[in-house]
Design a protein around this motif. Sequence first.
Motif, PDB file in Angstrom:
ATOM      1  N   PRO A 292      52.381  86.814  60.605  1.00 52.37           N
ATOM      2  CA  PRO A 292      52.989  86.157  59.448  1.00 52.37           C
ATOM      3  C   PRO A 292      51.967  85.893  58.345  1.00 52.37           C
ATOM      4  O   PRO A 292      50.775  85.713  58.596  1.00 52.37           O
ATOM      5  CB  PRO A 292      53.526  84.841  60.031  1.00 52.37           C
ATOM      6  N   LYS A 293      52.457  85.862  57.128  1.00 56.56           N
ATOM      7  CA  LYS A 293      51.643  85.520  55.963  1.00 56.56           C
ATOM      8  C   LYS A 293      52.119  84.176  55.417  1.00 56.56           C
ATOM      9  O   LYS A 293      53.316  83.992  55.174  1.00 56.56           O
ATOM     10  CB  LYS A 293      51.745  86.596  54.888  1.00 56.56           C
ATOM     11  N   MET A 294      51.187  83.260  55.221  1.00 59.88           N
ATOM     12  CA  MET A 294      51.516  81.942  54.702  1.00 59.88           C
ATOM     13  C   MET A 294      51.147  81.861  53.231  1.00 59.88           C
ATOM     14  O   MET A 294      50.118  82.411  52.803  1.00 59.88           O
ATOM     15  CB  MET A 294      50.772  80.852  55.487  1.00 59.88           C
ATOM     16  N   PHE A 295      51.997  81.149  52.473  1.00 63.16           N
ATOM     17  CA  PHE A 295      51.789  81.003  51.030  1.00 63.16           C
ATOM     18  C   PHE A 295      51.935  79.537  50.646  1.00 63.16           C
ATOM     19  O   PHE A 295      52.596  78.754  51.339  1.00 63.16           O
ATOM     20  CB  PHE A 295      52.804  81.845  50.242  1.00 63.16           C
ATOM     21  N   ALA A 296      51.318  79.200  49.521  1.00 63.21           N
ATOM     22  CA  ALA A 296      51.411  77.829  49.008  1.00 63.21           C
ATOM     23  C   ALA A 296      51.436  77.866  47.493  1.00 63.21           C
ATOM     24  O   ALA A 296      50.793  78.720  46.851  1.00 63.21           O
ATOM     25  CB  ALA A 296      50.238  76.978  49.498  1.00 63.21           C
ATOM     26  N   LEU A 297      52.187  76.944  46.936  1.00 60.44           N
ATOM     27  CA  LEU A 297      52.257  76.739  45.484  1.00 60.44           C
ATOM     28  C   LEU A 297      52.084  75.257  45.212  1.00 60.44           C
ATOM     29  O   LEU A 297      52.793  74.439  45.809  1.00 60.44           O
ATOM     30  CB  LEU A 297      53.579  77.257  44.918  1.00 60.44           C
ATOM     31  N   ILE A 298      51.154  74.912  44.328  1.00 61.40           N
ATOM     32  CA  ILE A 298      50.895  73.523  43.973  1.00 61.40           C
ATOM     33  C   ILE A 298      51.400  73.280  42.558  1.00 61.40           C
ATOM     34  O   ILE A 298      51.067  74.039  41.639  1.00 61.40           O
ATOM     35  CB  ILE A 298      49.387  73.196  44.055  1.00 61.40           C
ATOM     36  N   ARG A 299      52.189  72.227  42.405  1.00 61.15           N
ATOM     37  CA  ARG A 299      52.717  71.901  41.072  1.00 61.15           C
ATOM     38  C   ARG A 299      52.286  70.496  40.686  1.00 61.15           C
ATOM     39  O   ARG A 299      52.297  69.572  41.509  1.00 61.15           O
ATOM     40  CB  ARG A 299      54.241  72.000  41.036  1.00 61.15           C
ATOM     41  N   GLY A 300      51.923  70.355  39.411  1.00 64.69           N
ATOM     42  CA  GLY A 300      51.554  69.066  38.852  1.00 64.69           C
ATOM     43  C   GLY A 300      52.245  68.823  37.534  1.00 64.69           C
ATOM     44  O   GLY A 300      53.158  69.559  37.132  1.00 64.69           O
ATOM     45  N   THR A 301      51.809  67.798  36.838  1.00 62.87           N
ATOM     46  CA  THR A 301      52.430  67.455  35.562  1.00 62.87           C
ATOM     47  C   THR A 301      52.137  68.480  34.472  1.00 62.87           C
ATOM     48  O   THR A 301      52.842  68.519  33.457  1.00 62.87           O
ATOM     49  CB  THR A 301      51.942  66.075  35.113  1.00 62.87           C
ATOM     50  N   LEU A 302      51.105  69.334  34.657  1.00 58.64           N
ATOM     51  CA  LEU A 302      50.742  70.332  33.642  1.00 58.64           C
ATOM     52  C   LEU A 302      51.101  71.750  34.066  1.00 58.64           C
ATOM     53  O   LEU A 302      50.647  72.707  33.436  1.00 58.64           O
ATOM     54  CB  LEU A 302      49.236  70.255  33.340  1.00 58.64           C
ATOM     55  N   GLY A 303      51.922  71.899  35.105  1.00 61.35           N
ATOM     56  CA  GLY A 303      52.339  73.229  35.533  1.00 61.35           C
ATOM     57  C   GLY A 303      51.985  73.480  36.986  1.00 61.35           C
ATOM     58  O   GLY A 303      51.601  72.571  37.733  1.00 61.35           O
ATOM     59  N   ASP A 304      52.125  74.752  37.411  1.00 58.20           N
ATOM     60  CA  ASP A 304      51.837  75.124  38.796  1.00 58.20           C
ATOM     61  C   ASP A 304      50.786  76.224  38.817  1.00 58.20           C
ATOM     62  O   ASP A 304      50.452  76.817  37.783  1.00 58.20           O
ATOM     63  CB  ASP A 304      53.105  75.568  39.522  1.00 58.20           C
ATOM     64  N   CYS A 305      50.280  76.492  40.012  1.00 58.61           N
ATOM     65  CA  CYS A 305      49.219  77.495  40.180  1.00 58.61           C
ATOM     66  C   CYS A 305      49.754  78.856  40.562  1.00 58.61           C
ATOM     67  O   CYS A 305      48.975  79.801  40.737  1.00 58.61           O
ATOM     68  CB  CYS A 305      48.225  77.021  41.232  1.00 58.61           C
ATOM     69  N   GLY A 306      51.069  78.983  40.732  1.00 59.49           N
ATOM     70  CA  GLY A 306      51.632  80.231  41.202  1.00 59.49           C
ATOM     71  C   GLY A 306      51.565  80.330  42.710  1.00 59.49           C
ATOM     72  O   GLY A 306      50.893  79.553  43.391  1.00 59.49           O
ATOM     73  N   LYS A 307      52.274  81.278  43.257  1.00 56.92           N
ATOM     74  CA  LYS A 307      52.334  81.465  44.707  1.00 56.92           C
ATOM     75  C   LYS A 307      51.059  82.136  45.188  1.00 56.92           C
ATOM     76  O   LYS A 307      50.747  83.262  44.785  1.00 56.92           O
ATOM     77  CB  LYS A 307      53.562  82.308  45.062  1.00 56.92           C
ATOM     78  N   ARG A 308      50.317  81.440  46.059  1.00 55.63           N
ATOM     79  CA  ARG A 308      49.037  81.948  46.548  1.00 55.63           C
ATOM     80  C   ARG A 308      49.109  82.203  48.051  1.00 55.63           C
ATOM     81  O   ARG A 308      49.597  81.355  48.805  1.00 55.63           O
ATOM     82  CB  ARG A 308      47.917  80.934  46.273  1.00 55.63           C
ATOM     83  N   GLU A 309      48.610  83.345  48.471  1.00 54.33           N
ATOM     84  CA  GLU A 309      48.517  83.624  49.893  1.00 54.33           C
ATOM     85  C   GLU A 309      47.335  82.855  50.478  1.00 54.33           C
ATOM     86  O   GLU A 309      46.240  82.842  49.908  1.00 54.33           O
ATOM     87  CB  GLU A 309      48.339  85.119  50.159  1.00 54.33           C
ATOM     88  N   LEU A 310      47.562  82.215  51.624  1.00 55.44           N
ATOM     89  CA  LEU A 310      46.528  81.414  52.260  1.00 55.44           C
ATOM     90  C   LEU A 310      45.675  82.324  53.143  1.00 55.44           C
ATOM     91  O   LEU A 310      45.981  82.572  54.320  1.00 55.44           O
ATOM     92  CB  LEU A 310      47.166  80.284  53.082  1.00 55.44           C
ATOM     93  N   ARG A 311      44.607  82.814  52.566  1.00 58.93           N
ATOM     94  CA  ARG A 311      43.695  83.718  53.248  1.00 58.93           C
ATOM     95  C   ARG A 311      42.317  83.572  52.615  1.00 58.93           C
ATOM     96  O   ARG A 311      42.154  82.907  51.597  1.00 58.93           O
ATOM     97  CB  ARG A 311      44.178  85.171  53.175  1.00 58.93           C
ATOM     98  N   ARG A 312      41.340  84.226  53.263  1.00 53.68           N
ATOM     99  CA  ARG A 312      39.982  84.217  52.740  1.00 53.68           C
ATOM    100  C   ARG A 312      39.487  85.654  52.616  1.00 53.68           C
ATOM    101  O   ARG A 312      40.097  86.591  53.134  1.00 53.68           O
ATOM    102  CB  ARG A 312      39.047  83.423  53.659  1.00 53.68           C
ATOM    103  N   ALA A 313      38.371  85.806  51.915  1.00 52.83           N
ATOM    104  CA  ALA A 313      37.822  87.142  51.701  1.00 52.83           C
ATOM    105  C   ALA A 313      37.424  87.762  53.034  1.00 52.83           C
ATOM    106  O   ALA A 313      36.906  87.087  53.928  1.00 52.83           O
ATOM    107  CB  ALA A 313      36.620  87.072  50.763  1.00 52.83           C
ATOM    108  N   ASN A 314      37.690  89.067  53.155  1.00 49.05           N
ATOM    109  CA  ASN A 314      37.313  89.852  54.335  1.00 49.05           C
ATOM    110  C   ASN A 314      37.961  89.350  55.620  1.00 49.05           C
ATOM    111  O   ASN A 314      37.387  89.479  56.707  1.00 49.05           O
ATOM    112  CB  ASN A 314      35.789  89.882  54.500  1.00 49.05           C
ATOM    113  N   ASP A 315      39.128  88.763  55.519  1.00 46.33           N
ATOM    114  CA  ASP A 315      39.861  88.361  56.722  1.00 46.33           C
ATOM    115  C   ASP A 315      40.289  89.599  57.500  1.00 46.33           C
ATOM    116  O   ASP A 315      40.887  90.530  56.945  1.00 46.33           O
ATOM    117  CB  ASP A 315      41.098  87.537  56.346  1.00 46.33           C
ATOM    118  N   LYS A 316      40.000  89.587  58.809  1.00 46.38           N
ATOM    119  CA  LYS A 316      40.409  90.686  59.666  1.00 46.38           C
ATOM    120  C   LYS A 316      41.818  90.425  60.209  1.00 46.38           C
ATOM    121  O   LYS A 316      42.266  89.277  60.263  1.00 46.38           O
ATOM    122  CB  LYS A 316      39.416  90.851  60.813  1.00 46.38           C
TER     123      LYS A 316
END
Length: 405
Positions: free
Chosen positions: A155-179
């Motif tokens: 599975p792939k997990m995603f997160a979106l953070i929203r505040g009073t000045l907008g949101d960050c968009g849908k981001r995949e929860l991963r790190r560089a060079n993840d195997k």
Amino acid sequence: LPEDLCSQGDYKVTVWTGEEPAAGTEAQVSVTVCGDVSSSTADLPRTRLQPGSSASFSCSFGPVGTVVKVRVEHDGHGRDPAWLLHRLSLDSLFTRESHTIECDRWLSRDHEDGQTVREFPVTQLDVKLYKLLVETEDKVLSSGETAAKKKQNKPKMFALIRGTLGDCGKRELRRANDKPSVDHFKPGHRACFDIEAVDLGELQHVVISFQSSDSQARWRPGNIYVKDDEDIYVFPCHRYLGKKEKDTRTELKIALDPEAEVDIADDAFESPDGVIERREPAANQRRGRSANQRLGRAANGKKPPTEFEKFGDVKNPKPGTAGRKSKVLIRQTPTTKPGTPNDPPPSEPTTPEHEDPLPATSDPADPVTAVERELLTPESELGGGGGELKDPALLERQRSDASRC
């Protein structure tokens, strides 16, 4: 387009690719224009963006108001999806307003922080780093699958953070060079991810979602923490997400809990992964005890044994005599050989029935009185029931009478 045919949301988007040999991409690139009214996304025509080249596209966005920031991302597909974005310009075909942004950032899973989404401010807002910590309470995958199949259906997990000045968009929860074998969401573990975005203001909610081709996959996040430069925000979830759930929900919007207690370890945001650990709250911040604690019971629901029940020396002690009895129980009879002055008298003098029984006279050198000696003498030496412990109140009265004599 002619000016009379242009609408408010028509823009010319021009992108410049870096000059490094592997800077070009074949992935599908999308551009999102975020304004003070709304935000709108447009996909650029799919083409090969060559290193050191530029490409211009006409895009139609909705009415967004005054442009605040621009978000650029790609889907990560294609033979060479990594992309080094050098510069971007946004020209309004309706108002003739132009914005040029120097980027010089990788959109790649193998470079920098492994993100394929970047945000660039148009106004004076700053770019901030948000640390998102996700706790996994449980995760269930299909049983009977081979290891290779589980990696394919990971599975792939995603997160979106929203505040009073907008949101960050849908981001995949991963790190560089993840195997493929790396699993950041093990039950009972936590994982921390870096999300770079233009200042979101005061945070309001988080949207958590996951994608999986496994129809049996379920995921239960616990608390979700977001840390910025100053504060830590708590978003409690504690619900299952999955296709097999009753509402078949794979995306959940979690509101901020302003009264939630930050009870994670102090170094949780510094280590990428780890076991869920709770920090002991301060005495004035501790919440109410559980029902078993209030009733003085152990974890299994039974009352904990008293000191007398632990040692098995006294059954059902009388109220108010626990201290005196325990004092007698810890007294030890000196180890002596037969024939020494410390030997107890061979027999105790008899007393008339109308008089109170007095203890036998003991040697002054012996620190243990005869009454205490009788109390501490094993049952086998006393013959029959002589090993029963006497009432401490009677013992105390015998001591006082002996001192008066």
